[in-house]
Design an enzyme around this catalytic site. Sequence first.
Site, short mmCIF file in Angstrom:
data_model
loop_
_atom_site.label_atom_id
_atom_site.label_comp_id
_atom_site.label_asym_id
_atom_site.label_seq_id
_atom_site.Cartn_x
_atom_site.Cartn_y
_atom_site.Cartn_z
N CYS A 74 17.98 13.00 -41.39
CA CYS A 74 17.63 14.06 -42.36
C CYS A 74 18.37 13.87 -43.68
O CYS A 74 17.79 13.98 -44.75
CB CYS A 74 18.09 15.42 -41.86
SG CYS A 74 17.40 15.98 -40.36
N VAL A 84 16.72 13.84 -47.29
CA VAL A 84 16.80 15.00 -48.19
C VAL A 84 17.22 14.54 -49.59
O VAL A 84 16.68 15.00 -50.60
CB VAL A 84 17.77 16.07 -47.63
CG1 VAL A 84 18.10 17.11 -48.68
CG2 VAL A 84 17.15 16.74 -46.42
S1 SF4 Z 1 20.63 16.27 -38.27
FE1 SF4 Z 1 18.49 15.59 -38.49
S2 SF4 Z 1 18.50 13.41 -38.01
FE2 SF4 Z 1 20.45 14.25 -37.28
S3 SF4 Z 1 20.06 14.70 -35.11
FE3 SF4 Z 1 19.66 16.58 -36.28
S4 SF4 Z 1 17.46 16.55 -36.72
FE4 SF4 Z 1 18.05 14.49 -36.11
#
Ligand code: SF4
Length: 512
Positions: A153, A157
């Site tokens: 993520c 982002v």
């Molecule tokens: S922060 Fe985002 S990438 Fe990391 S485990 Fe959680 S959902 Fe998955």
Amino acid sequence: MTQNVENVIDHFNLFRGPEYIEMFENKRKNFENAHPDEKIEEVREWTKSWEYREKNFAREALTVNPAKACQPLGAVFAAVGFEQTMPFVHGSQGCVAYYRSHFSRHFKEPSSCVSSSMTEDAAVFGGLNNMIDGLANTYSMYKPKMIAVSTTCMAEVIGDDLNGFIQNARAKGSVPEDFDVPFAHTPAFVGSHITGYDNALKGIVSHFWEGKERTPNEKINFIGGFDGYTVGNLREVKRLFEVMGVEHTILADNSEVWDTPADGEFRMYDGGTTLDDAKAALNAKATISMQEYCTEKTMDYIGKTGQETVALNHPVGVAATDKFLMEISRISGKAIPAALTKERGRLVDAIADSSAHIHGKKFAIYGDPDLCYGLAAFLMELGAEPVHVLSTNGGKDWDAKMQALFDSSPFGKGCKSYAGKDLWHMRSLLNTEPVDFLIGNTYGKYLERDTGTPLIRIGFPVFDRHHHHRYPVWGYQGAMNVLVWLLDKIFDEMDKNTIIPAKTDYSYDIIR
Ligand code: SF4
């Protein structure tokens, strides 16, 4: 004291000791401001009602216990299927710790994967330096033949550009100019682990194939998709190809790395599709995917190279295996050998032997869209009814395909699929329209306790039972395994239901 140095006891019994019971009661009374037991019970009962179900299904901005994981988990699953390949996730360390532990808990094997360890400064200024250092460290410390990059993520982002970053890292000497670093953007806030698998596999395949000329040959490529039974399934599929005498390439073969022997040697890498085979797979006559919804983009890309593509839906059972083998036979021009016809006959015989116990039983299933489809089709083949079929990562197309499946059999009458719903929706379904059994992953044990619906563990992850991933669910032999798992639970429940001496045990039979 319940425990002392002479008598160390496990946690099952430790917290039942009087001092712990008292401590928990005080905590509840003095710190948790708990509601009275009667009130809790009243609300709990209300949440089992149709009225609550309607409110539950009307919710829009909240997901409770989705039956899916995030994209990079699927990307790592695909990456470890290639020879000496290190999955490299551009993002934060904690995410990667989760992927490693998730796989290790399911497969009971170490799972290697690295991250670029982005922290606050990278989140503000971008993660280019993390990529440069991370690739250099991975290359020098873990000696991979390939590093397959995906993203969490955080990297998505802030919009980190993988292609540019990897080129930059190459220019700075992190890895040699000709070293293979396929990549895929895998934003975790959309899709699921099956989308991540698809993106990563397409990234790897296109890395080797893009701009190359195709010289068709007679081989068939095979893709299993994200599959908790990958160890048993891929071995079974290889056996089936061999029995058929058909040359093939498994793309993303992770059956060895998640089943390494305990012989004193740690294998960070083991088996996997060789990079030469991955390159040469461009020339195959066709590619068969076992999971349509898990390989949509990959199969679309492969189709555009001129290969024939065939996508199945996690085939389980007689008809589904027939279809798989007949497709191999059609594409290769080779007949299905008598040995496999015999295996088919044995499965039909086993189904006939047990039919009386499974016919008419009602099931709820949840999981990935292809697995749900394959299991529902098999249940209907057995004369059982897949009443509720729920897939958090299923979409409208899947919904329509499930409905067509239900419509194809009298056992599908009254059955319904639920795309995009979660396990809290499943709880409402089980409470308002109860079924005999629930099929799903380990998380279903809370639904089992809550609703009293016995759970048959089939799916991913299965953390609290061991070694199921070593058994195939594909092929006639695989269907036999699934049949046995279903029957074992049916007989366990039958025994539980007839066990009281002189009351119900007139049916507590030795022979079932
Ligand atoms: S922060 Fe985002 S990438 Fe990391 S485990 Fe959680 S959902 Fe998955």
